[in-house]
Motif scaffolding. Structure first.
Motif, PDB file in Angstrom:
ATOM      1  N   ALA A  56      80.793  30.562  34.184  1.00  0.00           N
ATOM      2  CA  ALA A  56      80.559  32.170  34.405  1.00  0.00           C
ATOM      3  C   ALA A  56      80.572  32.995  32.997  1.00  0.00           C
ATOM      4  N   LEU A  59      77.614  32.014  30.881  1.00  0.00           N
ATOM      5  CA  LEU A  59      76.378  32.909  31.533  1.00  0.00           C
ATOM      6  C   LEU A  59      76.554  34.200  31.268  1.00  0.00           C
ATOM      7  N   ALA A  60      77.549  34.929  31.417  1.00  0.00           N
ATOM      8  CA  ALA A  60      77.817  36.363  31.070  1.00  0.00           C
ATOM      9  C   ALA A  60      77.627  36.691  29.798  1.00  0.00           C
ATOM     10  N   LEU A  89      79.008  38.359  36.881  1.00  0.00           N
ATOM     11  CA  LEU A  89      79.542  37.061  36.147  1.00  0.00           C
ATOM     12  C   LEU A  89      80.965  37.367  35.461  1.00  0.00           C
TER      13      LEU A  89
END
Length: 804
Positions: A56, A59-60, A89
Motif C-alpha cells: 500500500a 502504491l500510495a 492507501l
C-alpha cells in the motif's frame, strides 16, 4: 451560488432544500481504510500485515507522484480523484502498520511457547478494565472476566518473560471482584490459547486470590467510590429500575435483571445499558445549557464542558470503550453546537483514525462500529431530516427528537443486522419513546453519584427521582419485546450488513425524487397493510395443531406441551432465563399450568426464572433425587417467590389438564453408583396430547433406560415422538430405542457444543429405525403437529444470536 452546493442529505417533502454546506468527506477514505486494514490485520499473520502495509505504501507513492505530475501530466479527473486514492492507501498503510506492530508483540515467541504448552506461571499483571462477572452455574461463585496487561511471566522452571502483552484472566476467587483498573497484582494460573481475532495473547485461568502490588491511581479510586455510592443509592429501588440506572449512568450492569437485558436487546435499546457517546453528549450538553442559561461566555462554557467531560470519563472509568464514547460524544456535541456538519465530519474521521492507530483492537469491536455509525448518522442525516420536519410544521424540539434517533438507527441498522441476523421493526419507535427519559435519568443519576460520598440521603432521593424515567424505559422495552413480528429475520454476517446498507442507501437516494418517494411510500404502505397483518394474525409460529415443541435454548432442554390457548406444560427450562422465556413468548404462553423439572443440572434448571417471568405458574414438580444441590435450591427459591407449590414425583405419578395427560414412567427406583446419578434419576414422562404419545426422556442414560425395560412392558414407553435423552449422547440403550420406536425424534442440543452432542451413531440408529430426526442446533424451535390422523414436523429455523 459561489463555492457552495445543495446538501446531499435527503428531505422529506417536495420543497427545495435550503442551501447547506456539502459534507467534507476527504478524510473519510483515510479513516475507513485504516479501520478495514486493522480489522483484516487482526485475522492475519505479522508477515502478511507487514506486506500489506509495504504494498500500500508503494502504491500510495506512485499515486501521489502521478497527482503531482512527476509521472506524466495528470488530467482533471486524475487530480480530483487521485488524492482520494492516496488517502485510502495511506489509511491502509497506517492501519496495517499499527496492527502489525501490535501483532508482533502478541505473537512473541517466548509468550507463544508458554501458551502452546499450557504452562503454569506466576504472572505480574495490570488490570485494564473492571472484573466482569459471567453467569455460571446457580449456587456457585460466578466466573470473573478480567482484561489485563501481562507485565511479567515466570514459568515453573524459573524462566522469566517480560511483556506487556494483553491477556484475559478467568478468575473464580471473589477477591478479584473489588479490584480497580490500573491496579497491579500477582497471581498464579495456567495459560491457554485465546480465541483469536484480537490482540489477546493468552488466557490465564486463575483459581487463587490475587496478591496486591500497590493501589490504583486516585482517579480510579475516586471513580470506584462514586460508583459504589450510586449502587448504594439505587439499592432501595425496585429491581428493574434499580438495576438499570447504574448501567444507564456509568455502564455498571452487575445488577441488571436478565429479563430487562433481553427486552432491551429485542427492542434495539441495548446501547442504553452501557456508556456511549450519547451519555457523554447528555452530560456535557446539560452543562452547556446551564452555562448558556447563566449567560456565560463562550470560553467559560467551553471550559465547563471540558471539565464535565473529563469528570464524567473519570466517573465511568477511562477504559478504551469509555474514551471511545467520549470522543464520539464530543464530536456529536460539537456538531450540534456549531450546527454544521462540514467541520465535524473531518473531526470524526480523524478521531476514528487516531483511535484505530492507538488501539487496533477497536477495529473488531461492535460497540466501536455502532458508536461511529451513530455519530455519522447524527452528522450526515439528522440535520437534513430535522430541517425537513420543521418545514412541514413540526415544532423544533420534536423535530430533533424524531430525527436524531431515526438517523442513528438507520446508520446502525446494517451493523446490527450483520451481528444479529434480524431487522428490528420496533427499534425506531422504541428509541423515540425512550428519548424523553434518557436525559433526565442520566443527569439525575450522575448527580446522585457525585452527591453520594457527602450526602447519602440526598443521593438516594435523586436516585429515586431518576428511577421514574428508568421505569419508563423498562416499560417501553418490555412492551416492545412483547409485540409480535417485532424482529424480522435477515441475512447475517458481512453479507447481511452490506445488503441492508445497500437497501438503505437506495432508499435514501430514492427519497430525493418526488416520484420515487411516492413509489416507495406506496410499496411500504402495501407491505404494512398486506404483510404485517398476515404476520400478526398468522405469523406461522406456532404452527396450527402443534402437540409438542422443543425449544432452541442452546445446550439444554426446554419442552412445551399445549394445555389450552395461552396455557401449557413446560418440561425443563434450559440453561438461561432468556432462552425459555423467548420460546414461551413465541408460543404465546401466558400461563404455565405445570412446570416439570426432569433433574437439577444447570442445563435443565438454569433458566427457571424465565418460565416465571410475567407468567403464573400453577405448580412445580421435580424428581425425588435432589442432586446437584445448587440446582434444587434454585428451583425451590423460584417456586417460593412465585408462591407455586413444589412436589416430588415418582414412577406412577399422573397429572391431567386440558389436552395433556402426563404419566411418570421413570426412574422405576433410585439408581446409585451409575455413570451419572443425577442423569440416571431423571424424571421420564409419557405425555398424550390430542392422541399423540410423546416420551420425554430427560437425561436418562443407559442404566435408567435398562431399568425401565426390566420393570415395565415395552408398550408403556412406546411413543410417536421421542425427546431424545441427554442431548443425543452416545449413552443410549439400543433396546430402549427399539421399544420406543418413534416416528419423530427431537434432539435438544447447542451449536458447536464441547460434548460432541449429538452422537452420529445414535442419529444413524434412529434414522434406520424409521424416525425423522430433528435438531434444535440446526432447526431452531421444533414442533410436532397433528395433521388429520397423521403426524408432521415444523421447524422455526435456527436463531443466529443463540449459538450455545
Amino acid at each position: 451560488m459561489t463555492g457552495r452546493r445543495a446538501a446531499a442529505s435527503p428531505v422529506l417533502d417536495g420543497d427545495p432544500a435550503p442551501v447547506r454546506d456539502v459534507p467534507d468527506l476527504r478524510l473519510a477514505g483515510l479513516a475507513v481504510a485504516a479501520w478495514l486494514a486493522a480489522l483484516a490485520g487482526l485475522h492475519l499473520t505479522v508477515r502478511a500485515t507487514v506486506w500489506t502495509a509495504a504494498v500500500a505504501a508503494a502504491l500510495a507513492l506512485l499515486a501521489a507522484l502521478r497527482c503531482c505530475g512527476v509521472l506524466g501530466r495528470p488530467g482533471e479527473p486524475t487530480r480530483r480523484y487521485g488524492w482520494i486514492v492516496v488517502a485510502v492507501l495511506l489509511g491502509v498503510v497506517c492501519g496495517a502498520a499499527a496492527t502489525g506492530a501490535r501483532l508482533a508483540i502478541r505473537d512473541a515467541t517466548a509468550v507463544r511457547a508458554l501458551v502452546t504448552e499450557g504452562a503454569v506461571v506466576t504472572a505480574d499483571l495490570v488490570l485494564r478494565d473492571d472484573p466482569r462477572p459471567v453467569r455460571g452455574a446457580p449456587g456457585r461463585p460466578p466466573m470473573l472476566l478480567v482484561r489485563v496487561d501481562l507485565v511479567r511471566l515466570t514459568g515453573g522452571d524459573g524462566a522469566r518473560v517480560t511483556g506487556p502483552v494483553r491477556a484475559l484472566v478467568l478468575a473464580t476467587d471473589p477477591a478479584w471482584r473489588p479490584l480497580l483498573p490500573g491496579q497491579r497484582v500477582t497471581t498464579q494460573g495456567r495459560l491457554s490459547a485465546p480465541r483469536g481475532g484480537d490482540l489477546t495473547a493468552a488466557v490465564l485461568s486463575a483459581a487463587d486470590p490475587p496478591t496486591l502490588r500497590g493501589s490504583a491511581s486516585w482517579p480510579q479510586r475516586a471513580a470506584g467510590a462514586l460508583r459504589s455510592g450510586l449502587q448504594r443509592a439505587c439499592a432501595p429501588l425496585p429491581d428493574a429500575p434499580g438495576g438499570l440506572l447504574p448501567g444507564l449512568v456509568v455502564g455498571d450492569t452487575s445488577r441488571l435483571l436478565p429479563e430487562v437485558e433481553e427486552d432491551f436487546r429485542a427492542t434495539g435499546m441495548t446501547h442504553l445499558n452501557a456508556v456511549s457517546g450519547s451519555n457523554v453528549a447528555i452530560v456535557v450538553g446539560a452543562v452547556l445549557l446551564l452555562a448558556r442559561w447563566a449567560r456565560a461566555g463562550p470560553r467559560t462554557a467551553a471550559t465547563l464542558c471540558v471539565l464535565a467531560l473529563v469528570g464524567f470519563v473519570i466517573l465511568v472509568r477511562p477504559s478504551p470503550s469509555v474514551v471511545r464514547a467520549a470522543a464520539m460524544g464530543a464530536i456529536g456535541l460539537a456538531a450540534l453546537a456549531a450546527g454544521r456538519s462540514r467541520s465535524a465530519l473531518p473531526a470524526l474521521a480523524a478521531a476514528v483514525t487516531g483511535l484505530i492507530l492507538y488501539d487496533p483492537d477497536l477495529a473488531g469491536d461492535p460497540g466501536f462500529a455502532l458508536s461511529v455509525c451513530a455519530t455519522g448518522g447524527l452528522l450526515l442525516l439528522a440535520p437534513g431530516w430535522r430541517d425537513a420536519l420543521r418545514r412541514r410544521g413540526v415544532p423544533p424540539g420534536l423535530a430533533e427528537a424524531l430525527a436524531v434517533p431515526a438517523a442513528a438507527q438507520l446508520a446502525c441498522g446494517p451493523v446490527i443486522a450483520g451481528l444479529s441476523a434480524t431487522v428490528s421493526l420496533v427499534a425506531v419507535p422504541a428509541n423515540l419513546l425512550a428519548v424523553p427519559a434518557v436525559a433526565p435519568a442520566t443527569v439525575l443519576g450522575v448527580l446522585a453519584a457525585v452527591l453520594s460520598p457527602v450526602w447519602p440521603g440526598g443521593a438516594e432521593f435523586l436516585a429515586w427521582l431518576a428511577s421514574w424515567p428508568a421505569r419508563w424505559l423498562v416499560a417501553v422495552a418490555a412492551h416492545g419485546a412483547d409485540l409480535p413480528a417485532g424482529n424480522l429475520p435477515w441475512v447475517g454476517g458481512v453479507a447481511g450488513a452490506l445488503l441492508l446498507a445497500g437497501v438503505s442507501v437506495a432508499l435514501l437516494l430514492a427519497f430525493r425524487r418526488r416520484r420515487a418517494r411516492r413509489l416507495v411510500a406506496v410499496v411500504v404502505m402495501a407491505v404494512v397493510l398486506g404483510a404485517a397483518p398476515i404476520r400478526l394474525l398468522a405469523s406461522g409460529w406456532p404452527p396450527r395443531g402443534w402437540v409438542v415443541v422443543a425449544c432452541a435454548v442452546g445446550q439444554g432442554d426446554a419442552v412445551v406441551l399445549p394445555v389450552a390457548a395461552g396455557r401449557a406444560v413446560v418440561v425443563d427450562a434450559g440453561p438461561d432465563p432468556s432462552g425459555v422465556d423467548a420460546c414461551l413468548r413465541r408460543l404465546r404462553v401466558r400461563e404455565v399450568s405445570l412446570l416439570v423439572v426432569s433433574h437439577f443440572h444447570v442445563d435443565h434448571v438454569g433458566g427457571v426464572a424465565g418460565v416465571f417471568r410475567g407468567r403464573r405458574v400453577g405448580a412445580v414438580v421435580g424428581p425425588s433425587w435432589s442432586e446437584p444441590p445448587y440446582g434444587a435450591a434454585q428451583v425451590r427459591e423460584a417456586a417460593r417467590r412465585a408462591g407455586a407449590p413444589l412436589a416430588a414425583a415418582q414412577a406412577g405419578w399422573r397429572w391431567r389438564a386440558g389436552a395433556v395427560d402426563l404419566v411418570a414412567v421413570g426412574p422405576p427406583y433410585p439408581l446409585r453408583g451409575s455413570r451419572s446419578d443425577p442423569n440416571n434419576n431423571s424424571l421420564v414422562l409419557t405425555a398424550t396430547v390430542a392422541g399423540v404419545r410423546v416420551l420425554l426422556a430427560g437425561d436418562a442414560e443407559t442404566e435408567e433406560q435398562r431399568a425401565m425395560l426390566e420393570t415395565m412392558p415395552a408398550a408403556a414407553i412406546r411413543a410417536d415422538v421421542l425427546k431424545v435423552a441427554h442431548h443425543g449422547s452416545a449413552y443410549q440403550d439400543p433396546q430402549f430405542l427399539a421399544a420406543v420406536r418413534p416416528a419423530v425424534a427431537l434432539v435438544c442440543v447447542g451449536v458447536d457444543n464441547d460434548y460432541g452432542h449429538p452422537n452420529a451413531g445414535l442419529l444413524d440408529r434412529l434414522t434406520r429405525g424409521g424416525a425423522r430426526v430433528l435438531r434444535t442446533d440446526t432447526g431452531g424451535d421444533l414442533a410436532a403437529v397433528r395433521v388429520g390422523a397423521g403426524l408432521a414436523v415444523v421447524t422455526r429455523g435456527p436463531d443466529p444470536v443463540r449459538q450455545r
